[in-house]
Design a protein around this motif. Structure first.
Motif, PDB file in Angstrom:
ATOM      1  N   GLY A   1      38.491   2.954 -23.643  1.00 53.23           N
ATOM      2  CA  GLY A   1      38.648   4.148 -24.450  1.00 53.23           C
ATOM      3  C   GLY A   1      37.353   4.707 -24.992  1.00 53.23           C
ATOM      4  N   HIS A   2      36.213   4.119 -24.607  1.00 53.64           N
ATOM      5  CA  HIS A   2      34.905   4.644 -24.992  1.00 53.64           C
ATOM      6  C   HIS A   2      34.251   5.322 -23.795  1.00 53.64           C
ATOM      7  N   ASP A   3      33.277   6.158 -24.066  1.00 48.16           N
ATOM      8  CA  ASP A   3      32.520   6.780 -22.976  1.00 48.16           C
ATOM      9  C   ASP A   3      31.550   5.792 -22.342  1.00 48.16           C
ATOM     10  N   ILE A   4      30.958   4.928 -23.179  1.00 50.28           N
ATOM     11  CA  ILE A   4      29.947   3.976 -22.716  1.00 50.28           C
ATOM     12  C   ILE A   4      30.245   2.618 -23.331  1.00 50.28           C
ATOM     13  N   VAL A   5      30.157   1.568 -22.522  1.00 50.23           N
ATOM     14  CA  VAL A   5      30.303   0.202 -23.014  1.00 50.23           C
ATOM     15  C   VAL A   5      29.076  -0.598 -22.606  1.00 50.23           C
ATOM     16  N   PHE A   6      28.468  -1.259 -23.585  1.00 48.14           N
ATOM     17  CA  PHE A   6      27.397  -2.210 -23.325  1.00 48.14           C
ATOM     18  C   PHE A   6      27.968  -3.624 -23.447  1.00 48.14           C
TER      19      PHE A   6
ATOM     20  N   THR B   1      34.576  -6.433 -16.792  1.00 47.99           N
ATOM     21  CA  THR B   1      34.193  -5.233 -16.054  1.00 47.99           C
ATOM     22  C   THR B   1      35.315  -4.734 -15.146  1.00 47.99           C
ATOM     23  N   ASP B   2      36.067  -5.643 -14.589  1.00 52.43           N
ATOM     24  CA  ASP B   2      37.167  -5.218 -13.720  1.00 52.43           C
ATOM     25  C   ASP B   2      38.256  -4.478 -14.493  1.00 52.43           C
ATOM     26  N   ALA B   3      38.324  -4.707 -15.791  1.00 47.18           N
ATOM     27  CA  ALA B   3      39.374  -4.088 -16.615  1.00 47.18           C
ATOM     28  C   ALA B   3      38.892  -2.823 -17.320  1.00 47.18           C
ATOM     29  N   LEU B   4      37.663  -2.366 -16.990  1.00 46.65           N
ATOM     30  CA  LEU B   4      37.105  -1.204 -17.676  1.00 46.65           C
ATOM     31  C   LEU B   4      36.941  -0.015 -16.741  1.00 46.65           C
ATOM     32  N   ASP B   5      37.862   0.117 -15.800  1.00 52.37           N
ATOM     33  CA  ASP B   5      37.787   1.220 -14.834  1.00 52.37           C
ATOM     34  C   ASP B   5      37.806   2.583 -15.503  1.00 52.37           C
TER      35      ASP B   5
ATOM     36  N   LEU C   1      30.807   4.844 -18.151  1.00 53.71           N
ATOM     37  CA  LEU C   1      29.541   4.137 -17.918  1.00 53.71           C
ATOM     38  C   LEU C   1      29.590   2.771 -18.572  1.00 53.71           C
ATOM     39  N   VAL C   2      29.378   1.734 -17.775  1.00 50.48           N
ATOM     40  CA  VAL C   2      29.318   0.360 -18.280  1.00 50.48           C
ATOM     41  C   VAL C   2      27.952  -0.210 -17.934  1.00 50.48           C
TER      42      VAL C   2
END
Length: 347
Positions: A68-73, A85-89, A93-94
């Motif tokens: 639900g965010h635009d960017i995840v670090f 990472t597989d769950a952040l489709d 931008l990751v």
């Protein structure tokens, strides 16, 4: 446009540095910070220097919280990013500050890390020469970025200009690094205690076992090396931040002093954050503390038939968080230098 950002591993050193730099970024809003065992605590309980973010509370690190965010670090220990990472489709931008998406070789991953191998992402070192172009060209529009290993990017940036220009040989590279313990994270380990470090220098991962070796070799192959061999020895020293990498390689037959110097001048002469010092000058870690800057000297030792490259980097800034944010800026089409400084903190 303002981008919403979530930072996992926010109670650790890398996560804290990402937050410190992002806090001054005009195009992002830090909306969520996450942790594992520290979830539920105020962020400032673990990052007391981040006073501008004292309103944030650490949330659990779960795909549901990060989505639900635009960017995840992702600033998690090696081997832990892949499960998220597989769950952040749905995230545009990751950026992974761990090693999970750096290596292109599954065999190298199995040898140096082990566990599940994950798809390699766009490597986050903009100044690196790859197949004749700077890596920043590959970062434009990227949606998945693997931030570098701090030691690996320091040594790779040191060597790649000479490899690409053909002025050094790659079958006998030796690199010895003085490194600060913050690169090992906040986990309580005896050899990282102040009582063990103060007044001492301690080598570790001696004899070709350090996990950054395949990352360096990967970068050298990208510059044209066929079978690079790297002797890599890090030494823990009593400074919280910093890397001073002294790397040597044999001079290629026929390479002149002018050609050798020109290789590094050509590669970095126009760069903001990787700077070649004048002949006879050498970098110090103190000059890059808190900065997104790599300072470098190139010295030619004809008696030993070797080129000596000395590079200084703040392992948490240019080595990790700074490289990640610089890559983020490029991917999003923002000014590359936004929220990043080339000025260190002194004394």
């Amino acid at each position: 446009m303002t981008y919403s950002v979530a930072v996992s591993g926010a109670s650790g050193y890398a996560g804290g540095e990402i937050l410190r730099l992002l806090a001054n970024h005009p195009d992002v809003e830090i909306t969520t910070v996450t942790a594992h065992s520290n979830a539920g605590d105020p962020l400032v309980a673990h990052q007391p220097h981040l006073r501008g973010l004292r309103h944030l509370e650490l949330q659990p690190t779960t795909p549901e919280v990060l989505a639900g965010h635009d960017i995840v670090f992702l600033a998690l220990p090696h081997g832990q990013s892949g499960q998220y990472t597989d769950a952040l489709d749905s995230v545009d931008l990751v950026i992974d500050a761990g090693a999970d998406h750096r290596l292109t070789s599954s065999a190298a991953w199995d040898q140096f890390y082990g566990g599940e191998f994950h798809t390699p992402w766009t490597y986050g070192v903009p100044e690196l020469l790859v197949d004749g172009v700077k890596q920043r060209e590959n970062l434009v529009g990227a949606t998945r970025i693997a931030a570098p290993g701090c030691n690996a990017s320091t040594v790779s940036l040191s060597l790649v200009p000479g490899v690409a220009a053909g002025v050094i040989e790659t079958d006998d590279i030796v690199s010895v690094l003085a490194v600060g313990p913050s690169g090992a994270g906040k986990s309580l380990k005896t050899h990282l205690l102040g009582a063990e470090l103060i007044g001492s220098a301690n080598p570790y991962a001696v004899g070709g076992t350090h996990r950054h070796i395949p990352e360096i070799q990967q970068a050298l192959r990208g510059a044209g090396a066929t079978d690079p061999r790297v002797s890599f020895t890090p030494v823990l020293v009593p400074m919280a931040r910093g890397i001073l990498a002294t790397t040597t390689a044999r001079i290629a037959p026929g390479a002149t002093d002018a050609e050798i110097r020109a290789a590094w001048e050509s590669a970095y002469g126009d760069e903001t954050f990787v700077q070649l010092l004048p002949e006879g000058s050498h970098p110090r870690t103190a000059d890059v503390t808190g900065a997104n800057t790599a300072l470098m000297s190139v010295t030619i030792d004809r008696a030993a038939n070797r080129v000596i490259i000395v590079a200084a980097v703040d392992n948490l800034a240019k080595g990790t968080a700074g490289a990640a944010i610089q890559s983020m800026n490029i991917a999003l089409g923002l000014e590359e230098t936004t929220a990043l400084t080339m000025n260190g903190v002194a004394p």
